[in-house]
Design an enzyme around this catalytic site. Structure first.
Site, mmCIF file in Angstrom:
data_model
loop_
_atom_site.group_PDB
_atom_site.id
_atom_site.type_symbol
_atom_site.label_atom_id
_atom_site.label_comp_id
_atom_site.label_asym_id
_atom_site.label_seq_id
_atom_site.Cartn_x
_atom_site.Cartn_y
_atom_site.Cartn_z
ATOM 1 N N ASP A 8 0.796 -1.231 0.000
ATOM 2 C CA ASP A 8 0.000 0.000 0.000
ATOM 3 C C ASP A 8 0.834 1.290 0.000
ATOM 4 O OD1 ASP A 8 -1.320 -2.328 0.931
ATOM 5 O OD2 ASP A 8 -2.919 -1.138 1.862
ATOM 6 N N ASN A 67 -10.230 -1.671 0.161
ATOM 7 C CA ASN A 67 -11.446 -1.049 0.706
ATOM 8 C C ASN A 67 -11.526 0.450 0.404
ATOM 9 O OD1 ASN A 67 -9.184 -1.297 2.609
ATOM 10 N ND2 ASN A 67 -10.463 -0.085 3.998
ATOM 11 N N HIS A 68 -10.383 1.086 0.054
ATOM 12 C CA HIS A 68 -10.404 2.514 -0.301
ATOM 13 C C HIS A 68 -10.489 2.738 -1.819
ATOM 14 C CE1 HIS A 68 -9.843 3.884 3.777
ATOM 15 N NE2 HIS A 68 -8.810 3.083 3.931
ATOM 16 N N HIS A 153 -6.642 -8.419 0.137
ATOM 17 C CA HIS A 153 -6.637 -7.190 0.923
ATOM 18 C C HIS A 153 -7.556 -7.412 2.114
ATOM 19 C CE1 HIS A 153 -5.732 -2.887 1.087
ATOM 20 N NE2 HIS A 153 -6.927 -2.753 1.634
ATOM 21 N N HIS A 180 -0.916 -2.613 6.629
ATOM 22 C CA HIS A 180 0.167 -1.623 6.573
ATOM 23 C C HIS A 180 1.348 -1.989 7.471
ATOM 24 C CE1 HIS A 180 -2.340 1.934 4.750
ATOM 25 N NE2 HIS A 180 -2.604 0.760 4.185
HETATM 26 FE FE LIG Z 1 -4.102 0.311 2.694
HETATM 27 FE FE LIG Z 2 -7.128 -1.187 3.027
#
Ligand SMILES: [Fe+2]
Ligand SMILES: [Fe+2]
Length: 272
Positions: A8, A67-68, A153, A180
């Protein structure tokens, strides 16, 4: 075949690491494919088309999401014209974009990339296992593609491990993203699939998972939001996983990659 997957990319600091390191690593290691997760690239939330184009310019072959994916609303439209951009395959039918894509390099090698979202401690989408099974039935190793990368993810380590075993022998690499934080369990599963629970973010580790510390601390201690989350702007650690893939499409070697910033460095000994 040599593949680098980078976790990410968070904000400006993460983008700078991609711009500096991807061209250098491509040349140094003779990489065939570089895949990144870009869900946090635009100020920590989502991805714009301008940033996506910068990634391609730096030598990235494809970008996965999570998710983003649609935090930047323009992604709902530009994803349709960008075949190298992949959002989770288990979004409901009719969601813009694609959950899997094939990229081909100059040597004619074809890589299938599948992106999935976990369901534990997250907004529950459709079944990621069934979605993966559909993609791997449409394109299998040696028939339609030479290698397969799956970006799971997800929050829960158990769900990622289960998905790794589910795909074992049918994917070159199952790589976890989203937490992360890099995990230390990179390995090759019994059927030949490279696996790591989480590859970690590419961002400033003097932070709360990439975000400037003050607002997360206020929210944890007082339970009242009092500002926006902003990406931390210190130097990023580029976090990735390097995989050497056999002619059959299975992993021969796997190594963590950590370059720059605050974390201890790591590079693949089998390419250095
Ligand atoms: Fe992320
Ligand atoms: Fe995420």
């Amino acid at each position: 075949m040599r593949l680098l997957f980078i976790g990410d990319i968070v904000g400006r600091s993460g983008r700078a690491a991609v711009a500096q390191q991807v061209p250098r690593l491509r040349a140094r290691w003779g990489l065939d494919f570089v895949i990144i997760n870009g869900e946090n690239a635009a100020g920590g939330f989502g991805l714009t088309e301008a940033i996506f184009e910068e990634f391609l310019q730096a030598g990235v072959d494809a970008v996965t999401l999570g998710n983003h994916a649609f935090d930047q609303r323009e992604a709902l439209t530009f994803i349709e014209r960008q075949p190298r951009l992949v959002r989770p395959a288990n979004y409901p039918p009719g969601t813009p974009g694609r959950g899997a894509t094939i990229v081909e390099n100059s040597k004619g090698a074809r890589l299938l990339i599948v992106n999935l979202l976990g369901r534990i401690f997250m907004d529950a989408l459709d079944d990621p296992f069934a979605a993966l099974d559909r993609e791997l039935t449409a394109y299998s190793l040696g028939s339609g593609c030479h290698a397969v990368v799956v970006d799971i993810h997800a929050e829960a380590t158990s769900e990622k491990w289960a998905l790794g075993h589910f795909a074992d022998g049918r994917a070159s690499l199952v790589v976890g993203t989203h937490t992360h934080v890099p995990s230390a369990d990179h390995r090759i599963l019994p059927g030949g699939t490279g696996f790591v629970t989480d590859v970690g973010m590419t961002g400033d580790y003097d932070s709360v998972i990439g975000m400037e510390k003050d607002e997360p601390l206020r929210r944890f201690t007082r339970r009242i939001p009092s500002g926006r989350f902003e990406p931390a702007l210190g130097p990023a650690t580029l976090c990735g996983v390097a995989v050497e893939i056999s002619p059959r499409g299975l992993a021969k070697s796997i190594s963590p990659v950590r370059i720059g910033g605050l974390l201890n460095g790591a590079v693949p000994s089998f390419w250095e």
